[in-house]
Design a protein around this motif. Structure first.
Motif, PDB file in Angstrom:
ATOM      1  N   LYS A  29       0.841  -1.184   0.000  1.00  0.00           N
ATOM      2  CA  LYS A  29       0.000   0.000   0.000  1.00  0.00           C
ATOM      3  C   LYS A  29       0.880   1.238   0.000  1.00  0.00           C
ATOM      4  O   LYS A  29       1.886   1.298   0.693  1.00  0.00           O
ATOM      5  CB  LYS A  29      -0.899   0.025   1.234  1.00  0.00           C
ATOM      6  N   LEU A  30       0.483   2.235  -0.793  1.00  0.00           N
ATOM      7  CA  LEU A  30       1.176   3.518  -0.813  1.00  0.00           C
ATOM      8  C   LEU A  30       0.344   4.519  -0.028  1.00  0.00           C
ATOM      9  O   LEU A  30      -0.799   4.806  -0.392  1.00  0.00           O
ATOM     10  CB  LEU A  30       1.351   4.009  -2.244  1.00  0.00           C
ATOM     11  N   ILE A  31       0.916   5.046   1.045  1.00  0.00           N
ATOM     12  CA  ILE A  31       0.205   6.017   1.873  1.00  0.00           C
ATOM     13  C   ILE A  31       1.049   7.278   1.935  1.00  0.00           C
ATOM     14  O   ILE A  31       2.195   7.254   2.381  1.00  0.00           O
ATOM     15  CB  ILE A  31      -0.071   5.461   3.276  1.00  0.00           C
ATOM     16  N   VAL A  32       0.480   8.402   1.449  1.00  0.00           N
ATOM     17  CA  VAL A  32       1.158   9.688   1.463  1.00  0.00           C
ATOM     18  C   VAL A  32       0.264  10.682   2.185  1.00  0.00           C
ATOM     19  O   VAL A  32      -0.903  10.856   1.828  1.00  0.00           O
ATOM     20  CB  VAL A  32       1.456  10.181   0.023  1.00  0.00           C
ATOM     21  N   ASN A  33       0.806  11.325   3.210  1.00  0.00           N
ATOM     22  CA  ASN A  33       0.070  12.302   4.025  1.00  0.00           C
ATOM     23  C   ASN A  33      -1.242  11.725   4.565  1.00  0.00           C
ATOM     24  O   ASN A  33      -2.263  12.385   4.601  1.00  0.00           O
ATOM     25  CB  ASN A  33      -0.211  13.583   3.227  1.00  0.00           C
ATOM     26  N   GLY A  34      -1.227  10.462   4.926  1.00  0.00           N
ATOM     27  CA  GLY A  34      -2.374   9.825   5.543  1.00  0.00           C
ATOM     28  C   GLY A  34      -3.423   9.288   4.589  1.00  0.00           C
ATOM     29  O   GLY A  34      -4.401   8.696   5.027  1.00  0.00           O
ATOM     30  N   SER A  35      -3.262   9.510   3.279  1.00  0.00           N
ATOM     31  CA  SER A  35      -4.239   8.979   2.335  1.00  0.00           C
ATOM     32  C   SER A  35      -3.573   7.961   1.415  1.00  0.00           C
ATOM     33  O   SER A  35      -2.423   8.113   1.023  1.00  0.00           O
ATOM     34  CB  SER A  35      -4.866  10.103   1.500  1.00  0.00           C
ATOM     35  N   GLU A  36      -4.328   6.914   1.084  1.00  0.00           N
ATOM     36  CA  GLU A  36      -3.795   5.839   0.249  1.00  0.00           C
ATOM     37  C   GLU A  36      -3.863   6.229  -1.218  1.00  0.00           C
ATOM     38  O   GLU A  36      -4.865   6.744  -1.693  1.00  0.00           O
ATOM     39  CB  GLU A  36      -4.575   4.548   0.488  1.00  0.00           C
ATOM     40  N   ILE A  37      -2.771   5.977  -1.941  1.00  0.00           N
ATOM     41  CA  ILE A  37      -2.687   6.282  -3.366  1.00  0.00           C
ATOM     42  C   ILE A  37      -2.755   4.973  -4.142  1.00  0.00           C
ATOM     43  O   ILE A  37      -2.098   4.004  -3.786  1.00  0.00           O
ATOM     44  CB  ILE A  37      -1.366   7.010  -3.689  1.00  0.00           C
ATOM     45  N   LYS A  38      -3.545   4.957  -5.204  1.00  0.00           N
ATOM     46  CA  LYS A  38      -3.645   3.775  -6.059  1.00  0.00           C
ATOM     47  C   LYS A  38      -2.996   4.116  -7.404  1.00  0.00           C
ATOM     48  O   LYS A  38      -3.620   4.740  -8.258  1.00  0.00           O
ATOM     49  CB  LYS A  38      -5.098   3.374  -6.260  1.00  0.00           C
ATOM     50  N   PRO A  39      -1.739   3.689  -7.634  1.00  0.00           N
ATOM     51  CA  PRO A  39      -1.060   4.013  -8.886  1.00  0.00           C
ATOM     52  C   PRO A  39      -1.551   3.129 -10.035  1.00  0.00           C
ATOM     53  O   PRO A  39      -2.180   2.102  -9.824  1.00  0.00           O
ATOM     54  CB  PRO A  39       0.412   3.728  -8.581  1.00  0.00           C
ATOM     55  N   ASP A  40      -1.255   3.575 -11.289  1.00  0.00           N
ATOM     56  CA  ASP A  40      -1.635   2.787 -12.465  1.00  0.00           C
ATOM     57  C   ASP A  40      -0.884   1.457 -12.498  1.00  0.00           C
ATOM     58  O   ASP A  40      -1.444   0.425 -12.843  1.00  0.00           O
ATOM     59  CB  ASP A  40      -1.337   3.567 -13.744  1.00  0.00           C
ATOM     60  N   VAL A  41       0.405   1.500 -12.168  1.00  0.00           N
ATOM     61  CA  VAL A  41       1.250   0.299 -12.139  1.00  0.00           C
ATOM     62  C   VAL A  41       1.519  -0.025 -10.673  1.00  0.00           C
ATOM     63  O   VAL A  41       1.988   0.829  -9.930  1.00  0.00           O
ATOM     64  CB  VAL A  41       2.581   0.545 -12.884  1.00  0.00           C
ATOM     65  N   PRO A  42       1.216  -1.236 -10.224  1.00  0.00           N
ATOM     66  CA  PRO A  42       1.396  -1.554  -8.801  1.00  0.00           C
ATOM     67  C   PRO A  42       2.870  -1.653  -8.417  1.00  0.00           C
ATOM     68  O   PRO A  42       3.719  -1.987  -9.242  1.00  0.00           O
ATOM     69  CB  PRO A  42       0.711  -2.917  -8.659  1.00  0.00           C
ATOM     70  N   PRO A  43       3.203  -1.361  -7.154  1.00  0.00           N
ATOM     71  CA  PRO A  43       4.567  -1.543  -6.668  1.00  0.00           C
ATOM     72  C   PRO A  43       4.949  -3.019  -6.723  1.00  0.00           C
ATOM     73  O   PRO A  43       4.108  -3.896  -6.601  1.00  0.00           O
ATOM     74  CB  PRO A  43       4.524  -1.053  -5.225  1.00  0.00           C
ATOM     75  N   GLN A  44       6.242  -3.294  -6.910  1.00  0.00           N
ATOM     76  CA  GLN A  44       6.718  -4.668  -6.997  1.00  0.00           C
ATOM     77  C   GLN A  44       7.936  -4.834  -6.107  1.00  0.00           C
ATOM     78  O   GLN A  44       8.679  -3.887  -5.873  1.00  0.00           O
ATOM     79  CB  GLN A  44       7.116  -5.013  -8.424  1.00  0.00           C
ATOM     80  N   ILE A  45       8.160  -6.056  -5.655  1.00  0.00           N
ATOM     81  CA  ILE A  45       9.372  -6.377  -4.915  1.00  0.00           C
ATOM     82  C   ILE A  45      10.282  -7.126  -5.866  1.00  0.00           C
ATOM     83  O   ILE A  45       9.952  -8.211  -6.342  1.00  0.00           O
ATOM     84  CB  ILE A  45       9.066  -7.215  -3.665  1.00  0.00           C
ATOM     85  N   ILE A  46      11.444  -6.527  -6.175  1.00  0.00           N
ATOM     86  CA  ILE A  46      12.417  -7.106  -7.098  1.00  0.00           C
ATOM     87  C   ILE A  46      13.749  -7.217  -6.365  1.00  0.00           C
ATOM     88  O   ILE A  46      14.287  -6.210  -5.901  1.00  0.00           O
ATOM     89  CB  ILE A  46      12.567  -6.237  -8.366  1.00  0.00           C
ATOM     90  N   ASN A  47      14.265  -8.438  -6.256  1.00  0.00           N
ATOM     91  CA  ASN A  47      15.541  -8.709  -5.573  1.00  0.00           C
ATOM     92  C   ASN A  47      15.551  -8.154  -4.156  1.00  0.00           C
ATOM     93  O   ASN A  47      16.531  -7.575  -3.683  1.00  0.00           O
ATOM     94  CB  ASN A  47      16.721  -8.152  -6.360  1.00  0.00           C
ATOM     95  N   GLY A  48      14.431  -8.267  -3.435  1.00  0.00           N
ATOM     96  CA  GLY A  48      14.377  -7.846  -2.052  1.00  0.00           C
ATOM     97  C   GLY A  48      14.183  -6.349  -1.862  1.00  0.00           C
ATOM     98  O   GLY A  48      14.202  -5.858  -0.750  1.00  0.00           O
TER      99      GLY A  48
END
Length: 55
Positions: A29-48
């Motif tokens: 989840k992306l939370i900036v200034n207390g509100s959740e942001i839903k980006p077009d491309v989801p965050p990913q975990i790459i090589n830790g």
């Protein structure tokens, strides 16, 4: 022989008691200034590392 068996079993039990298993949440989840942001491309975990698309 009995002492050795008891020692091995107690060592296995001690190791199993102190073993901790951690699981990560699959969603990021992306939370900036207390509100959740839903980006077009989801965050990913790459090589830790967490890769977050930002503009």
């Amino acid at each position: 022989m009995k002492k050795r068996l008891v020692l091995v079993i107690s060592a296995i039990l001690m190791v199993s008691f102190f073993t901790v298993i951690a699981f990560a949440n699959s969603t990021i989840k992306l939370i900036v200034n207390g509100s959740e942001i839903k980006p077009d491309v989801p965050p990913q975990i790459i090589n830790g590392r967490t890769m977050v698309p930002i503009k």
